[in-house]
Design a protein around this motif. Structure first.
Motif, PDB file in Angstrom:
ATOM      1  N   LEU A 129      -9.708 -46.850 -59.055  1.00  0.00           N
ATOM      2  CA  LEU A 129      -9.757 -48.323 -59.041  1.00  0.00           C
ATOM      3  C   LEU A 129     -10.882 -48.845 -59.942  1.00  0.00           C
ATOM      4  O   LEU A 129     -10.736 -49.861 -60.622  1.00  0.00           O
ATOM      5  N   LYS A 130     -11.990 -48.142 -59.944  1.00  0.00           N
ATOM      6  CA  LYS A 130     -13.123 -48.523 -60.791  1.00  0.00           C
ATOM      7  C   LYS A 130     -12.758 -48.324 -62.268  1.00  0.00           C
ATOM      8  O   LYS A 130     -13.075 -49.145 -63.128  1.00  0.00           O
ATOM      9  N   TYR A 131     -12.080 -47.218 -62.545  1.00  0.00           N
ATOM     10  CA  TYR A 131     -11.731 -46.880 -63.934  1.00  0.00           C
ATOM     11  C   TYR A 131     -10.780 -47.908 -64.524  1.00  0.00           C
ATOM     12  O   TYR A 131     -10.959 -48.345 -65.665  1.00  0.00           O
ATOM     13  N   VAL A 132      -9.747 -48.293 -63.767  1.00  0.00           N
ATOM     14  CA  VAL A 132      -8.792 -49.282 -64.308  1.00  0.00           C
ATOM     15  C   VAL A 132      -9.374 -50.693 -64.226  1.00  0.00           C
ATOM     16  O   VAL A 132      -9.077 -51.543 -65.061  1.00  0.00           O
ATOM     17  N   ASP A 133     -10.176 -50.941 -63.187  1.00  0.00           N
ATOM     18  CA  ASP A 133     -10.874 -52.219 -62.996  1.00  0.00           C
ATOM     19  C   ASP A 133      -9.959 -53.443 -63.034  1.00  0.00           C
ATOM     20  O   ASP A 133     -10.357 -54.503 -63.522  1.00  0.00           O
ATOM     21  N   VAL A 134      -8.733 -53.279 -62.550  1.00  0.00           N
ATOM     22  CA  VAL A 134      -7.876 -54.436 -62.257  1.00  0.00           C
ATOM     23  C   VAL A 134      -7.387 -54.250 -60.817  1.00  0.00           C
ATOM     24  O   VAL A 134      -7.307 -53.105 -60.350  1.00  0.00           O
ATOM     25  N   PRO A 135      -7.076 -55.341 -60.106  1.00  0.00           N
ATOM     26  CA  PRO A 135      -6.517 -55.152 -58.762  1.00  0.00           C
ATOM     27  C   PRO A 135      -5.177 -54.428 -58.847  1.00  0.00           C
ATOM     28  O   PRO A 135      -4.367 -54.709 -59.726  1.00  0.00           O
ATOM     29  N   ILE A 136      -4.994 -53.467 -57.951  1.00  0.00           N
ATOM     30  CA  ILE A 136      -3.813 -52.598 -57.999  1.00  0.00           C
ATOM     31  C   ILE A 136      -2.906 -52.881 -56.803  1.00  0.00           C
ATOM     32  O   ILE A 136      -3.301 -52.680 -55.648  1.00  0.00           O
ATOM     33  N   ALA A 137      -1.700 -53.372 -57.084  1.00  0.00           N
ATOM     34  CA  ALA A 137      -0.700 -53.558 -56.026  1.00  0.00           C
ATOM     35  C   ALA A 137      -0.062 -52.207 -55.757  1.00  0.00           C
ATOM     36  O   ALA A 137       0.367 -51.530 -56.699  1.00  0.00           O
ATOM     37  N   ALA A 138      -0.045 -51.793 -54.485  1.00  0.00           N
ATOM     38  CA  ALA A 138       0.491 -50.456 -54.194  1.00  0.00           C
ATOM     39  C   ALA A 138       1.061 -50.348 -52.787  1.00  0.00           C
ATOM     40  O   ALA A 138       0.349 -50.585 -51.815  1.00  0.00           O
ATOM     41  N   PRO A 139       2.334 -49.976 -52.693  1.00  0.00           N
ATOM     42  CA  PRO A 139       2.878 -49.531 -51.414  1.00  0.00           C
ATOM     43  C   PRO A 139       2.737 -48.015 -51.349  1.00  0.00           C
ATOM     44  O   PRO A 139       2.192 -47.402 -52.277  1.00  0.00           O
ATOM     45  N   SER A 140       3.232 -47.402 -50.283  1.00  0.00           N
ATOM     46  CA  SER A 140       3.205 -45.943 -50.212  1.00  0.00           C
ATOM     47  C   SER A 140       4.114 -45.355 -51.297  1.00  0.00           C
ATOM     48  O   SER A 140       5.143 -45.935 -51.642  1.00  0.00           O
ATOM     49  N   ALA A 141       3.716 -44.171 -51.819  1.00  0.00           N
ATOM     50  CA  ALA A 141       4.402 -43.596 -52.988  1.00  0.00           C
ATOM     51  C   ALA A 141       5.561 -42.685 -52.577  1.00  0.00           C
ATOM     52  O   ALA A 141       5.641 -41.531 -52.985  1.00  0.00           O
ATOM     53  N   ASN A 142       6.453 -43.240 -51.753  1.00  0.00           N
ATOM     54  CA  ASN A 142       7.641 -42.498 -51.318  1.00  0.00           C
ATOM     55  C   ASN A 142       8.876 -43.353 -51.609  1.00  0.00           C
ATOM     56  O   ASN A 142       8.742 -44.549 -51.914  1.00  0.00           O
ATOM     57  N   LEU A 143      10.050 -42.753 -51.526  1.00  0.00           N
ATOM     58  CA  LEU A 143      11.261 -43.576 -51.588  1.00  0.00           C
ATOM     59  C   LEU A 143      11.293 -44.436 -50.334  1.00  0.00           C
ATOM     60  O   LEU A 143      10.908 -43.983 -49.254  1.00  0.00           O
ATOM     61  N   SER A 144      11.741 -45.675 -50.485  1.00  0.00           N
ATOM     62  CA  SER A 144      11.811 -46.605 -49.356  1.00  0.00           C
ATOM     63  C   SER A 144      12.575 -45.944 -48.195  1.00  0.00           C
ATOM     64  O   SER A 144      13.570 -45.263 -48.419  1.00  0.00           O
ATOM     65  N   LYS A 145      12.076 -46.137 -46.999  1.00  0.00           N
ATOM     66  CA  LYS A 145      12.653 -45.643 -45.735  1.00  0.00           C
ATOM     67  C   LYS A 145      12.333 -44.181 -45.445  1.00  0.00           C
ATOM     68  O   LYS A 145      12.521 -43.722 -44.328  1.00  0.00           O
ATOM     69  N   HIS A 146      11.868 -43.423 -46.447  1.00  0.00           N
ATOM     70  CA  HIS A 146      11.517 -42.033 -46.169  1.00  0.00           C
ATOM     71  C   HIS A 146      10.102 -41.976 -45.598  1.00  0.00           C
ATOM     72  O   HIS A 146       9.366 -42.958 -45.642  1.00  0.00           O
ATOM     73  N   VAL A 147       9.746 -40.811 -45.070  1.00  0.00           N
ATOM     74  CA  VAL A 147       8.411 -40.580 -44.505  1.00  0.00           C
ATOM     75  C   VAL A 147       7.348 -40.785 -45.600  1.00  0.00           C
ATOM     76  O   VAL A 147       7.507 -40.307 -46.726  1.00  0.00           O
ATOM     77  N   SER A 148       6.243 -41.463 -45.256  1.00  0.00           N
ATOM     78  CA  SER A 148       5.168 -41.696 -46.238  1.00  0.00           C
ATOM     79  C   SER A 148       4.536 -40.367 -46.676  1.00  0.00           C
ATOM     80  O   SER A 148       4.488 -39.424 -45.900  1.00  0.00           O
ATOM     81  N   PRO A 149       4.041 -40.310 -47.940  1.00  0.00           N
ATOM     82  CA  PRO A 149       3.493 -39.066 -48.473  1.00  0.00           C
ATOM     83  C   PRO A 149       2.000 -38.918 -48.186  1.00  0.00           C
ATOM     84  O   PRO A 149       1.230 -39.845 -48.410  1.00  0.00           O
ATOM     85  N   VAL A 150       1.588 -37.748 -47.732  1.00  0.00           N
ATOM     86  CA  VAL A 150       0.154 -37.498 -47.513  1.00  0.00           C
ATOM     87  C   VAL A 150      -0.367 -36.357 -48.379  1.00  0.00           C
ATOM     88  O   VAL A 150      -1.516 -35.951 -48.245  1.00  0.00           O
ATOM     89  N   THR A 151       0.479 -35.826 -49.282  1.00  0.00           N
ATOM     90  CA  THR A 151       0.018 -34.869 -50.299  1.00  0.00           C
ATOM     91  C   THR A 151       0.692 -35.244 -51.625  1.00  0.00           C
ATOM     92  O   THR A 151       1.714 -35.934 -51.645  1.00  0.00           O
ATOM     93  N   ALA A 152       0.109 -34.721 -52.732  1.00  0.00           N
ATOM     94  CA  ALA A 152       0.708 -34.962 -54.051  1.00  0.00           C
ATOM     95  C   ALA A 152       2.112 -34.349 -54.109  1.00  0.00           C
ATOM     96  O   ALA A 152       3.014 -34.893 -54.748  1.00  0.00           O
ATOM     97  N   LYS A 153       2.306 -33.234 -53.400  1.00  0.00           N
ATOM     98  CA  LYS A 153       3.626 -32.591 -53.386  1.00  0.00           C
ATOM     99  C   LYS A 153       4.676 -33.505 -52.725  1.00  0.00           C
ATOM    100  O   LYS A 153       5.820 -33.583 -53.187  1.00  0.00           O
ATOM    101  N   HIS A 154       4.283 -34.174 -51.642  1.00  0.00           N
ATOM    102  CA  HIS A 154       5.222 -35.112 -51.005  1.00  0.00           C
ATOM    103  C   HIS A 154       5.667 -36.190 -52.004  1.00  0.00           C
ATOM    104  O   HIS A 154       6.830 -36.565 -52.047  1.00  0.00           O
ATOM    105  N   VAL A 155       4.700 -36.706 -52.789  1.00  0.00           N
ATOM    106  CA  VAL A 155       5.035 -37.727 -53.785  1.00  0.00           C
ATOM    107  C   VAL A 155       6.002 -37.133 -54.814  1.00  0.00           C
ATOM    108  O   VAL A 155       7.029 -37.726 -55.151  1.00  0.00           O
ATOM    109  N   PHE A 156       5.668 -35.929 -55.277  1.00  0.00           N
ATOM    110  CA  PHE A 156       6.503 -35.251 -56.282  1.00  0.00           C
ATOM    111  C   PHE A 156       7.920 -35.055 -55.751  1.00  0.00           C
ATOM    112  O   PHE A 156       8.905 -35.301 -56.463  1.00  0.00           O
ATOM    113  N   ASP A 157       8.048 -34.636 -54.496  1.00  0.00           N
ATOM    114  CA  ASP A 157       9.380 -34.405 -53.896  1.00  0.00           C
ATOM    115  C   ASP A 157      10.234 -35.672 -53.941  1.00  0.00           C
ATOM    116  O   ASP A 157      11.450 -35.599 -54.105  1.00  0.00           O
ATOM    117  N   ASP A 158       9.611 -36.842 -53.773  1.00  0.00           N
ATOM    118  CA  ASP A 158      10.384 -38.107 -53.759  1.00  0.00           C
ATOM    119  C   ASP A 158      10.539 -38.710 -55.164  1.00  0.00           C
ATOM    120  O   ASP A 158      11.566 -39.309 -55.459  1.00  0.00           O
TER     121      ASP A 158
END
Ligand code: AMP
Ligand code: MG
Length: 329
Positions: A129-158
């Motif tokens: 956040l400091k590096y980009v220094d703009v406000p970042i809009a962000a939901p969870s990084a999963n496909l909608s309705k699927h279980v939220s990701p708590v590892t980078a692998k979970h994000v990759f899987d979706d």
């Protein structure tokens, strides 16, 4: 598109910034779950977030900023109790909703006159956040309705092939999404429960309400009306007092040749005598931290997850139960 998964260093941060500055989206870790980031000033980028996830376009996004960001750029007023809460809990897993100054893209708040702001404590999130220094809009990084990701692998899987970069900051320590707190009224009001419990907020602010949806009313936190967090296998949830029935169901299903797993805390796991267990851990923080990881582990191996609610139902467990009920339909 190739999706790179990279540790957080100057090279990956530079890549992330250049994506964000040209209306791209990237995934980044926080202490709750992984987020899918877009520049909150940039409507095209924000629309990309909704498209990548398949998220309904009336479900507003949380805006993430680093700890030194000047919030007066984004909001019109911060009530005194909110200043006390910020001092007590931020950076941390608490999202605060304020009256918006309308400086960010209208796509972020989906037409609401408020904006939800979060300052995550995760070191990698702060660096990003400091590096980009703009406000970042962000939901969870999963496909909608699927279980939220708590590892980078979970994000990759979706999202493999759909986004260019996942910043890998390890497993999220919190495990469930932030508490969402409405700070536009005289008294703060919990819209979504999470790791900062209503009791903790009331101790600092003096009072704290909890939002209960009433039929016919306009929903105050649109995200709450959606089914969320579902694993891709059948699920059933038993109350703590019905745990014997859960064990019986497990045995009956196993005899029928159905691959069933019992999901419960360590205490219930030991009583059950069942071999196939998704063990959530020993205390409320462990249970929250393991919930999504175990749901994702479960969907990969089980035809049926039989969940048993923990005995404790207050504090952090309010948030855990909210997710568990949604995961189990
Ligand atoms: P997620 O991005 O999936 O963690 O969901 C964000 C949550 O924050 C949803 O439940 C939204 O309804 C809620 N939210 C975001 N912005 C606002 C806002 N301005 N007012 C009320 N709730 C909000
Ligand atoms: Mg989400």
């Amino acid at each position: 598109m190739i999706t790179y998964v990279l540790p957080i260093d100057n090279v990956s941060l530079e890549m992330a910034k250049s994506e964000i500055m040209r209306s791209g989206v990237v995934a980044f870790p926080t202490e709750t779950v992984y987020g899918l980031a877009a520049n909150a000033f940039d409507t095209a980028a924000v629309e990309k977030v909704f498209a990548v996830k398949g998220r309904p376009n009336d479900n507003p996004l949380i805006v993430h900023v680093h700890k030194d960001y000047d919030l007066s750029e984004l909001v019109t007023e911060i009530p005194y109790y909110a200043q006390l809460l910020a001092k007590a809990f931020l950076p941390g897993p608490l999202t605060m909703v304020y009256k918006s100054k309308d400086t960010i893209s209208k796509a972020v708040s989906c037409g609401l006159d408020t904006v939800a702001i979060r300052i995550p404590s995760h070191e990698g999130a702060q660096r990003f956040l400091k590096y980009v220094d703009v406000p970042i809009a962000a939901p969870s990084a999963n496909l909608s309705k699927h279980v939220s990701p708590v590892t980078a692998k979970h994000v990759f899987d979706d999202l493999n092939g759909k986004i260019p970069l996942i910043l890998d900051g390890g497993k999220c320590s919190g495990g469930i999404e932030s508490t969402v707190l409405d700070c536009t009224g005289k008294i703060p009001c919990v819209l979504r429960s999470g790791l900062i419990s209503r009791e903790m907020i009331a101790q600092v602010a003096g009072e704290c309400d909890e939002y209960v949806f009433k039929d016919g009313e306009k929903v105050r936190s649109p995200g709450m009306k959606y089914k969320h967090y579902s694993p891709r296998c059948e699920t059933v949830l038993f109350g703590y007092n019905d745990r014997e029935k859960a064990f019986e169901l497990y045995r009956a299903k196993s005899l029928q040749g159905v691959k069933a797993f019992l999901m419960c805390d360590d205490w219930v796991a030991k009583q059950s005598g069942c071999p196939d267990i998704l063990n959530l851990g020993k205390n409320e923080n462990e249970i929250a931290a393991n919930l999504y990881d175990k749901l994702r582990e479960g969907e990969a191996v089980a035809e049926l997850i039989i969940a048993v609610a923990p005995q404790k139902q207050d504090g952090v467990m309010v948030g855990v139960m909210n997710r568990l009920k949604k995961a189990c339909g």
